[in-house]
Enzyme design. Structure first.
Site, PDB file in Angstrom:
ATOM      1  N   LYS A  14      39.111  32.706  61.871  1.00  0.00           N
ATOM      2  CA  LYS A  14      39.562  33.667  60.862  1.00  0.00           C
ATOM      3  C   LYS A  14      41.050  33.963  60.985  1.00  0.00           C
ATOM      4  CE  LYS A  14      34.994  35.767  60.168  1.00  0.00           C
ATOM      5  NZ  LYS A  14      34.181  34.917  61.073  1.00  0.00           N
ATOM      6  N   ARG A  15      41.853  32.922  61.132  1.00  0.00           N
ATOM      7  CA  ARG A  15      43.276  33.110  61.264  1.00  0.00           C
ATOM      8  C   ARG A  15      43.921  33.398  59.916  1.00  0.00           C
ATOM      9  NH1 ARG A  15      41.581  33.371  65.967  1.00  0.00           N
ATOM     10  NH2 ARG A  15      42.445  32.130  67.673  1.00  0.00           N
TER      11      ARG A  15
END
Lengths: 306, 306
Positions: free
Chosen positions: A106-107
């Site tokens: 989830k960057r």
């Protein structure tokens, strides 16, 4: 590998399941921890070694049933650099078994930083005359809060290295509604993200009609799955929240098209921790396999893969 | 360390600057890379070693001027597990010099995963009878897209271990407006996030009147800084986008209260890459110090710290 490779894996194994490889220390059978502590002492290296041994056995037990695995980066980061080495090595081992590998990290960050994240997970880093893929995953989850800047650098690796990304749209957790359901003009925020995702993916549509820029859509909101599928014809869905979080196979089936394409369903704890419910610590890999087969059979009742 | 420690550091050094420790390989003087490749070959370990040597010299040169450093996690992740070890070791070195350390990782995930992220960066992990802090930072940046679920687990470490977090509100990148400016009822999305932040922080207000749940507010939107400062009386701001990204000291000054409290201003490339503009590769640490002093002086023209 781009989204076509994933779709072909699903078809070959007649199974749209991605097994979550998210082992927290309390998910590991005690004998694995004890062995590792005997060898490495009470260190993070011991937890990383136990995790790697667990993952290897789970991957051996699942690789002919499921087409893909998803590693939750947080579970490895909490074991420090040794944990990151276990993530890197688990990715390599899974790919060696022919599995499609998604890193769930989830960057999301501004452009120059997104370039670094893309290099880390989907790309390569130059050192002198060498080019090294630090983690070498097939796909990565991406948080859209910063807008296109945080997505475009990943698309370079999607194109050049045939990778895929999955944008967080509607997540499966309860408080996701605090922001994701806020009314943007004419539609809730997650729909705006869905439409951006379809646009980002337009240049990366594969042989099966789906783009390599997918969307995360929680299984806990069945009506929204249907609505998103109607609006986003080219977008492949990654669906967390099946089983433990309450999503049912019947509802999830509506994320698929008539050929059984268009979605991948994640199960983490139900598979990894099956031994805690229905087995013995020693049989953790067999229990994981049995649960993966049960899930395949359950989804197969509602979806056929042509 | 909670927000009070940061505020006291700013006051003691009469400087609200946080130096971004975000070295990408192209920011490193070539002789550092050459030395490291001679020792480690063309490997990620060589890049990590050069990064660590660079960071150590920069920290030595800055530690009596700036109160805080911010490490951009992506720069270390792109160097693989060896890079994560360099991040861990840089954090420890900075803390040894009395600096306040923020890890800029923009993490955000569902509750059980957020627990793992919090353990990784702000908390401890149990191994047998031992408890180990994997990265041991003072503060972490957090992405709010998943709502309260992704924030509450961090608050446990904010409370129990006196840490701080900074929620992404209005970021400094151009495309941030795609989502952050969408009109929620009566106000744009970033204002909703700001109000959630003030609420999350209500139980963690320190001796100086600010909570340990801060907000990231880009320097590129001065009018919004003013508006947020008016509405969020208890929320400390982390301000990226100064210098290279276009934010001016005069505008940023309005983020501070009359005692010179309430904000921390980040500068990364302007400090780290000062040697590329105004010096020689060998003088990179001195150049960084000169730029940090210039920035301190510039901000000091508009803000006084009582």
């Amino acid at each position: 590998m781009n989204i076509d490779a994933l779709i072909e894996g699903i078809r070959a194994k007649q199974n749209p399941t991605v097994a979550g490889l998210d082992p927290r220390p309390e998910h590991l059978p005690a004998f694995l921890l004890d062995d590792a502590i005997r060898e490495h002492g009470e260190t993070l290296a011991a937890l990383a070694a136990a995790t790697m041994r667990f993952n290897t056995a789970i991957l051996d037990a699942l690789h002919d049933i499921v087409p893909a695995v998803k590693l939750q980066s947080a579970c490895y980061e909490m074991l420090g650099p040794e944990g990151m080495a276990a993530m890197r090595d688990s990715i390599a081992y899974a790919k060696g078994l022919g599995l499609y590998v998604i890193v769930d990290a989830k960057r999301g960050d501004i452009g120059s930083t997104a370039e670094c994240y893309s290099a880390a997970f989907l790309g390569r880093v130059k050192v002198g005359g060498a080019e090294i893929a630090p983690f070498d995953a097939d796909a990565l989850t991406v948080n859209p809060y910063l807008g296109s800047d945080c997505v475009l650098p990943f698309l370079d690796d999607v194109g050049a290295n045939a990778r895929a990304i999955f944008i967080l749209g509607r997540t499966s957790n309860r408080s996701s509604s605090e922001l994701q359901l806020l009314p943007a003009p004419d539609r809730p925020l997650y729909r705006v993200v869905g439409e951006l995702t379809e646009r980002w993916g337009a240049a990366y549509i594969g042989a099966h009609g789906y783009s390599s820029v997918g969307l995360v859509v929680g299984a806990t909101q069945p009506a929204e799955i249907v609505e998103l599928r109607r609006h986003l014809r080219r977008t492949f869905f990654l669906i967390p929240g099946y089983g433990a979080q309450g999503g049912a196979a019947w509802d999830i089936a509506r994320a698929f098209d008539n050929l059984g394409r268009g979605a991948l369903v994640n199960s983490s704890r139900a598979i990894l921790c099956a031994w805690q419910k229905k087995g013995t610590p020693e049989a953790y890999a067999d229990c994981a396999r049995a649960e993966a087969l049960r899930m395949k059979e359950e989804l197969g009742r509602y979806v056929t893969f042509n």
